[in-house]
Design an enzyme around this catalytic site. Sequence first.
Site, PDB file in Angstrom:
ATOM      1  N   ARG A 191       6.138   1.708   2.103  1.00 25.79           N
ATOM      2  CA  ARG A 191       6.977   2.846   1.761  1.00 25.79           C
ATOM      3  C   ARG A 191       8.336   2.656   2.445  1.00 25.79           C
ATOM      4  NH1 ARG A 191       1.919   4.849   3.517  1.00 25.79           N
ATOM      5  NH2 ARG A 191       0.713   5.910   1.873  1.00 25.79           N
ATOM      6  N   LYS A 216       1.299   7.131   6.846  1.00 27.42           N
ATOM      7  CA  LYS A 216       1.081   8.563   6.846  1.00 27.42           C
ATOM      8  C   LYS A 216      -0.015   8.940   7.833  1.00 27.42           C
ATOM      9  CE  LYS A 216       2.648   9.693   2.166  1.00 27.42           C
ATOM     10  NZ  LYS A 216       2.275  10.301   0.871  1.00 27.42           N
ATOM     11  N   HIS A 284      10.438   3.130  -4.527  1.00 30.08           N
ATOM     12  CA  HIS A 284       8.993   3.343  -4.528  1.00 30.08           C
ATOM     13  C   HIS A 284       8.323   2.566  -5.652  1.00 30.08           C
ATOM     14  CE1 HIS A 284       5.442   5.393  -3.097  1.00 30.08           C
ATOM     15  NE2 HIS A 284       5.127   5.745  -4.337  1.00 30.08           N
ATOM     16  N   ARG A 287       6.926  -0.689  -4.436  1.00 34.18           N
ATOM     17  CA  ARG A 287       5.585  -0.580  -3.824  1.00 34.18           C
ATOM     18  C   ARG A 287       4.525  -0.524  -4.920  1.00 34.18           C
ATOM     19  NH1 ARG A 287       2.320   1.680   0.444  1.00 34.18           N
ATOM     20  NH2 ARG A 287       1.139   3.531  -0.202  1.00 34.18           N
ATOM     21  N   HIS A 310      -3.985   3.562   1.879  1.00 36.63           N
ATOM     22  CA  HIS A 310      -4.585   4.742   1.269  1.00 36.63           C
ATOM     23  C   HIS A 310      -5.901   5.082   1.969  1.00 36.63           C
ATOM     24  CE1 HIS A 310      -2.390   4.060  -2.825  1.00 36.63           C
ATOM     25  NE2 HIS A 310      -1.652   4.707  -1.950  1.00 36.63           N
ATOM     26  N   TYR A 319      -3.060   5.127  -8.438  1.00 37.20           N
ATOM     27  CA  TYR A 319      -1.778   4.482  -8.181  1.00 37.20           C
ATOM     28  C   TYR A 319      -1.603   3.261  -9.056  1.00 37.20           C
ATOM     29  CZ  TYR A 319       2.171   3.711  -5.040  1.00 37.20           C
ATOM     30  OH  TYR A 319       3.427   3.599  -4.504  1.00 37.20           O
TER      31      TYR A 319
END
Length: 338
Positions: A191, A216, A284, A287, A310, A319
């Site tokens: 990211r 994240k 993005h 990615r 993830h 995704y």
Amino acid sequence: MSRYQPRHQPILPTDDSPASAGTPVDKDGAEAGHGLFVATTTWLSYLAAERRLSPKTVEAYGRDLRQFLTFLTEYQGEPASLRTIAALGPADIRAFLAARRRDGIGSHSLMRQLAALRSFARHLERSGAGNASAFAAVRGPKVKKNLPRPLAVTAAKAVTTIESRAGDDRAEWILARDAAVLALLYGCGLRISEALGLQRRHAPVDGQMDIAVTGKGGKTRGVPVLPQVSRAIADYIAACPHPLPPEGPLFVGTRGGPLSPRIVQLVMENLRGALGLPASATPHALRHSFATHLLGRGGDLRAIQELLGHASLSTTQNYTKVDAARLLAAYDAAHPRA
């Protein structure tokens, strides 16, 4: 402007804010208001410290709750309090979502607001100040999943090279920096925040074959680095005129400060025009291209999940637009009893 979104509100409710601005003060006075204030403050602290949500997410959740409290004050004709929240039913929650929808709020924002309210209700339930059943009983709006389209392999390669910027009059080191950042996004599936969060000591140079990336939720994962990506980063470091201390950011702006994500977005906008790429060609999308190209060449879905960071395999499936037929084919080919 929505009448449920007053101007110049604080992120957190305060003891002395007026009820018309969404304050947790009820007819029983400051004691009830203080109770909701404390509950809100401890909830947001929990999200930041224990759930480790990003500051922007915590700020958005606080704003979502404030808007809900403002709505309750007008909807029920009395200031919001822990007591009034505990007495809510599903119809009250739906009324709030309907009001937000009339104000032009989209499904994605409504889903986030409902998630914030459910989180707050669970927090109250854990502390014995309410229950979350009314919030859990409300079905969220349907959200159309618009994933970024992957770039073609040739286009993805082109945006990661300095040669694609022929005729650009910017400094050579800036061109090398931009190429290195985009090479990380496509070559490692990072990211923007992860790439720009790297420190100089993290740079995969001098034979280093992988990098530790903080994603994240503050989770760290190891990501292998292709030689082409390492060379792009090494070229940038050699050309950069600013000092890059080990604990400082790897990528810096023209004045030596941390590089802004907006600059990377502008770089891609310029490349779209120069290379004739579609509007979907965003940072993005690089990615997304990383994951899609790996999958298309036989990459293992679990491995791609780890590389992307993830938490759930279902997220990776969405995704990469993995269809049921492909998953069933893999199942039939690999399962001993197939």
